[in-house]
Structures are given as structure tokens and as C-alpha cells.
Design a protein around this motif. Sequence first.
Motif, PDB file in Angstrom:
ATOM      1  N   GLN A   1      12.752 -43.459 -18.306  1.00  0.00           N
ATOM      2  CA  GLN A   1      13.257 -44.653 -17.638  1.00  0.00           C
ATOM      3  C   GLN A   1      14.783 -44.622 -17.610  1.00  0.00           C
ATOM      4  N   ASN A   2      15.346 -45.046 -16.480  1.00  0.00           N
ATOM      5  CA  ASN A   2      16.802 -45.007 -16.311  1.00  0.00           C
ATOM      6  C   ASN A   2      17.273 -46.305 -15.651  1.00  0.00           C
ATOM      7  N   GLY A   3      16.947 -47.409 -16.314  1.00  0.00           N
ATOM      8  CA  GLY A   3      17.363 -48.706 -15.797  1.00  0.00           C
ATOM      9  C   GLY A   3      16.256 -49.502 -15.147  1.00  0.00           C
ATOM     10  N   ALA A   4      15.052 -48.929 -15.062  1.00  0.00           N
ATOM     11  CA  ALA A   4      13.919 -49.639 -14.464  1.00  0.00           C
ATOM     12  C   ALA A   4      12.629 -49.110 -15.073  1.00  0.00           C
ATOM     13  N   ARG A   5      11.587 -49.922 -14.959  1.00  0.00           N
ATOM     14  CA  ARG A   5      10.276 -49.518 -15.481  1.00  0.00           C
ATOM     15  C   ARG A   5       9.186 -49.940 -14.501  1.00  0.00           C
ATOM     16  N   ILE A   6       8.379 -48.962 -14.057  1.00  0.00           N
ATOM     17  CA  ILE A   6       7.247 -49.239 -13.177  1.00  0.00           C
ATOM     18  C   ILE A   6       6.064 -49.692 -14.024  1.00  0.00           C
ATOM     19  N   ILE A   7       5.419 -50.779 -13.610  1.00  0.00           N
ATOM     20  CA  ILE A   7       4.340 -51.371 -14.394  1.00  0.00           C
ATOM     21  C   ILE A   7       3.066 -51.451 -13.555  1.00  0.00           C
ATOM     22  N   ASP A   8       1.973 -50.987 -14.113  1.00  0.00           N
ATOM     23  CA  ASP A   8       0.627 -51.203 -13.586  1.00  0.00           C
ATOM     24  C   ASP A   8       0.449 -50.813 -12.126  1.00  0.00           C
ATOM     25  N   PRO A   9       0.634 -49.551 -11.745  1.00  0.00           N
ATOM     26  CA  PRO A   9       0.285 -49.147 -10.377  1.00  0.00           C
ATOM     27  C   PRO A   9      -1.217 -49.316 -10.158  1.00  0.00           C
ATOM     28  N   ARG A  10      -1.619 -49.884  -9.004  1.00  0.00           N
ATOM     29  CA  ARG A  10      -3.043 -50.117  -8.740  1.00  0.00           C
ATOM     30  C   ARG A  10      -3.276 -50.259  -7.243  1.00  0.00           C
ATOM     31  N   ILE A  11      -4.512 -50.079  -6.839  1.00  0.00           N
ATOM     32  CA  ILE A  11      -4.929 -50.351  -5.469  1.00  0.00           C
ATOM     33  C   ILE A  11      -5.768 -51.618  -5.487  1.00  0.00           C
ATOM     34  N   VAL A  12      -5.531 -52.503  -4.526  1.00  0.00           N
ATOM     35  CA  VAL A  12      -6.341 -53.714  -4.403  1.00  0.00           C
ATOM     36  C   VAL A  12      -6.894 -53.790  -2.987  1.00  0.00           C
ATOM     37  N   ASP A  13      -8.045 -54.459  -2.854  1.00  0.00           N
ATOM     38  CA  ASP A  13      -8.642 -54.628  -1.529  1.00  0.00           C
ATOM     39  C   ASP A  13      -8.045 -55.857  -0.851  1.00  0.00           C
ATOM     40  N   VAL A  14      -8.588 -56.224   0.298  1.00  0.00           N
ATOM     41  CA  VAL A  14      -8.003 -57.327   1.075  1.00  0.00           C
ATOM     42  C   VAL A  14      -8.106 -58.663   0.349  1.00  0.00           C
ATOM     43  N   SER A  15      -9.034 -58.767  -0.614  1.00  0.00           N
ATOM     44  CA  SER A  15      -9.163 -60.010  -1.375  1.00  0.00           C
ATOM     45  C   SER A  15      -8.350 -59.982  -2.662  1.00  0.00           C
TER      46      SER A  15
ATOM     47  N   GLY B   1      25.590 -41.338  -8.827  1.00  0.00           N
ATOM     48  CA  GLY B   1      25.024 -41.581  -7.511  1.00  0.00           C
ATOM     49  C   GLY B   1      23.543 -41.916  -7.583  1.00  0.00           C
ATOM     50  N   GLU B   2      22.859 -41.774  -6.446  1.00  0.00           N
ATOM     51  CA  GLU B   2      21.450 -42.154  -6.388  1.00  0.00           C
ATOM     52  C   GLU B   2      20.589 -41.216  -7.224  1.00  0.00           C
ATOM     53  N   THR B   3      19.638 -41.809  -7.940  1.00  0.00           N
ATOM     54  CA  THR B   3      18.728 -41.025  -8.772  1.00  0.00           C
ATOM     55  C   THR B   3      17.447 -41.818  -8.983  1.00  0.00           C
ATOM     56  N   PHE B   4      16.438 -41.165  -9.565  1.00  0.00           N
ATOM     57  CA  PHE B   4      15.228 -41.890  -9.931  1.00  0.00           C
ATOM     58  C   PHE B   4      15.540 -42.828 -11.098  1.00  0.00           C
ATOM     59  N   LEU B   5      15.218 -44.095 -10.929  1.00  0.00           N
ATOM     60  CA  LEU B   5      15.328 -45.043 -12.040  1.00  0.00           C
ATOM     61  C   LEU B   5      14.064 -45.008 -12.891  1.00  0.00           C
ATOM     62  N   HIS B   6      12.949 -44.705 -12.254  1.00  0.00           N
ATOM     63  CA  HIS B   6      11.696 -44.447 -12.965  1.00  0.00           C
ATOM     64  C   HIS B   6      10.733 -43.808 -11.975  1.00  0.00           C
ATOM     65  N   ARG B   7       9.866 -42.980 -12.490  1.00  0.00           N
ATOM     66  CA  ARG B   7       8.911 -42.281 -11.636  1.00  0.00           C
ATOM     67  C   ARG B   7       7.668 -41.964 -12.441  1.00  0.00           C
ATOM     68  N   ILE B   8       6.494 -42.182 -11.840  1.00  0.00           N
ATOM     69  CA  ILE B   8       5.224 -41.824 -12.478  1.00  0.00           C
ATOM     70  C   ILE B   8       4.457 -40.914 -11.526  1.00  0.00           C
ATOM     71  N   VAL B   9       4.125 -39.728 -11.996  1.00  0.00           N
ATOM     72  CA  VAL B   9       3.347 -38.756 -11.231  1.00  0.00           C
ATOM     73  C   VAL B   9       1.870 -38.945 -11.562  1.00  0.00           C
ATOM     74  N   ASP B  10       1.014 -38.891 -10.556  1.00  0.00           N
ATOM     75  CA  ASP B  10      -0.425 -39.114 -10.725  1.00  0.00           C
ATOM     76  C   ASP B  10      -0.683 -40.425 -11.454  1.00  0.00           C
ATOM     77  N   ALA B  11      -0.007 -41.459 -10.971  1.00  0.00           N
ATOM     78  CA  ALA B  11      -0.089 -42.770 -11.621  1.00  0.00           C
ATOM     79  C   ALA B  11      -1.464 -43.407 -11.494  1.00  0.00           C
ATOM     80  N   TYR B  12      -2.172 -43.118 -10.411  1.00  0.00           N
ATOM     81  CA  TYR B  12      -3.455 -43.792 -10.162  1.00  0.00           C
ATOM     82  C   TYR B  12      -4.385 -42.828  -9.432  1.00  0.00           C
ATOM     83  N   ALA B  13      -5.593 -42.703  -9.906  1.00  0.00           N
ATOM     84  CA  ALA B  13      -6.606 -41.857  -9.265  1.00  0.00           C
ATOM     85  C   ALA B  13      -7.562 -42.739  -8.482  1.00  0.00           C
TER      86      ALA B  13
END
Length: 461
Positions: A313-327, A420-432
Amino acid sequence: MSSESAIVAMGLGKVYTTYRKPFHRLVELFLPAADGERLGKSFHALSDVGFEIKKGETFGILGRNGSGKSTLLQVISGILEPTTGEVRVAGRIAALLELGAGFNPEFTGRENVRLYGGLLGMDAATLDRRLPEILEFADIGDFIDEPVKHYSSGMYVRLAFSVAIHVEPEILIVDEALSVGDEAFQRKCFSRIEEIKRAGATILFVSHSVASILQLCDRAMVLHEGSRIYLGDPNSAVAIYQRILYAPKDKVGSMLEHARDMDARGVGMSTQPAEAAAALEVEVPADESEVVEITLERFDEGLVSRSRFEFEQNGARIIDPRIVDVSGERVNVLEHGRDYRYVFDVEFSLDAFFVHFGMLIKSVSGVEISGASSHFFDDAMQAVPAGARTQVVFHWACDLLPGTYFLNAGCNGVVDRDIGETFLHRIVDAYAFRVEVPGKPRRTAGFFNVLVAPFVELSVE
């Protein structure tokens, strides 16, 4: 055996005896125990497997590693004798099984063409006539006159497959051998398999690629630990195979019971969609008076990303990547053709500038299929203060072909103007997630054509 049948298997079983120490085999051979107790243990590679394949049918076999797929093909090909049961075959077989099977490593490629072609039943005159076509399809150049012990695995497969298809088989058996070839050769092979299918040959096809099973096969069978658990339409077979593949150990037993029940009752998505939906635990409207619309989408708790990797993490944190349906319900089994949202939250611990977010869809083999950024190059969020929380939402239409996929999540920006610009946070294969198709799918190739529309909501706390 019916005149319309190409292969009939009845109660096939194959038992091997394993020994804890090598010399136990010799002891048991010459000094059998008086009480009949054996030193070795029996391993059932196949157990009471039965099925019938019609002439002209393309039949797929799915199963985890060690489920008995290769053993079954070797029994059908006549390489192995079954311990119990019998198999009846009507037609000339060409089998592409283990890498280099039927080749003599000391012979040249040209000599092995004659050897392997003879083993497949081709006479010398026919071989001479078809040799130029075989060599052209294999496309291994001057290596054809080199001993095959110097060949790469891909060259082995090129030559073996080329010989097998030029035998003009009535029954073609392929056991995942094409996976070692390059993409161009695989495409050429699948094109030729389709030609053989159109000519009326019977094809028995083993693959871990669900897309290949869905595109090529008329029916498919799922094996588990040497036993048949389902035989029916490819769509249902693939759904069952993938559920077992990704299921937690404590859920596998109940899934096997569902699959065997579907098999016994002949239930499948193509013939009895409502019953199949119930057996596969997918959603069906509760009010039976309504027009029944089956949706395959659901959350499968066994389908998790085991290759997930988070960057520092470099100033940010990604939380709970997920897919949701229309509801708004979380899902990881998606139905082809429906709309979804890929959502993740981001918390900022440092003041950040020129912030934007990204997503990327990848295949199981790591191919980057499609990605998107939340902003244009000159349209990033100019300033996000420390303590802010952002929800990122990517709207997309799922036009993916059936299979398993992975999503990345990223946040870019500037927290140090010297860097300059950089990744603040990154998750690879965050969600299957997995994509399924209702009914019988079209013959398709590739991955998909998806349209992604980003939407970002920012709330400063």
C-alpha cells in the motif's frame, strides 16, 4: 450392440495393486500368504463405468487429475485390459494418448510415420500416398529426418496428430495431448477435428478446457475417483465439473450426490432446465404460476482466488473487490448475456492527486482479456484528501464465453510529486468468477466482447 453405436462400455473396472516396498511384489508372487492376506493394496482406477456413444457423436470426458480419464481411454483403445466389464468398439480407432506413444525414439520422424501409421492400420501404399500431406500438416521441416529423441514435446505432438488424422479414422480419441502445441497449431488441429466431425466420425475428447467441451461436444461425462457421476448435455456436465473442482472439501460429498441423482434421472439443462436448476442449486422463481425464468447466477463459496496477490500500500487501500448483480447481490457465478457491476472500495491514508482506478479481466492461463480505467488520461480526480473513502463501480455486460476468470483491481495517483504517478494499491487476481450459459451454446471461439462503463462515487469522511 446396436448398429448405431460406436462404443459401448459395460461395467468397466480397472484395479491396480500397489506395494509399500518393491520386493513385496516378488514375495507375494512366490510366497503367497496361506490365509489369503495380501501385502499389496488395491487401487481402483475405474469402478463400474458404463456408457454408450453413438456413431458420429462427439463425446467429452471431464474430471480432475486422477479421476480415471486417461485409464478409460487406454481401455477403450485396447492398450489396457479391463479388470472387470467389457468394452465393444465398432470402427477403426486412431488414438492420440500419451506423448510419443507408438514412436521409437531412435527412429527418425519419417521412419516413425511409417511405424505409427502401420500400428494404426494404414498399409504401405496408402502411407506413401499420404506422406506429403502428413509432413505438410506436421510442419517440422528438416527435423523429419532426425531421430525423434531430439524432438521437443510440441514436435512430437505435431507429428503424432498429423499421422492420426490422416488415417481417416472412424473413431478419433484425443487425450489433452494438444495442450503442448503452440496456439497456431492448436487452432489448426481443432479445425481438422471439426472437419473429421462433419465427415461423420465419432470423436472421444478429454480436455480440461470447458470452452472446448462446450464448443465441440454433443454430450459429456464427468468422472470422479474412477466413477461416473454424470452423463448428459455439456452445459450441465461443465457446471458439475467446475462446482466439484472449486468446492470446499466438506461440500464435495453433497455435490456428488446431486450429480449422481441428476445422472440417474437423466436431468440436464438442455432437457429439464427447471429440475437441473434445482439440482445445481441455482435460482428459480418461487411462484410456480409465473413464467419460469432460470438464472444461473449465484455465489459459490468454494470458488475463491487462490492466486490473489496484494502489492504494498502506498497511500491507499483497496477493500473487498466483488461482483454484484443488478439487485446488488454478491455473485461469482455469472450468466452469459446479463449485466453486472464490479465494485471495490478504496480508503486513502495520504493526500492523493490525479487519482484514477482500473480493472482487468484475465483468463486462467493469465491472458489479459480486457481492462478499463475509470477516467480518461486528462480527466483523473484532481485531489483526494487523506481519510476519504471512494467506491468504484464498473458496469459491464457479461459477454464472456463459459469458463473461469480472474479480476484485478488497481488505484493509481500521485502522493509524492518527485516520484510522479504510481500505483497507490493494486491487487492481482482479486476476485475469481465463473461464467455459465443456459441451454446449448453456439459454437464460438476466443473469450468475449465486453463493454465496460465505469462509475465512481466519492465520499469524504
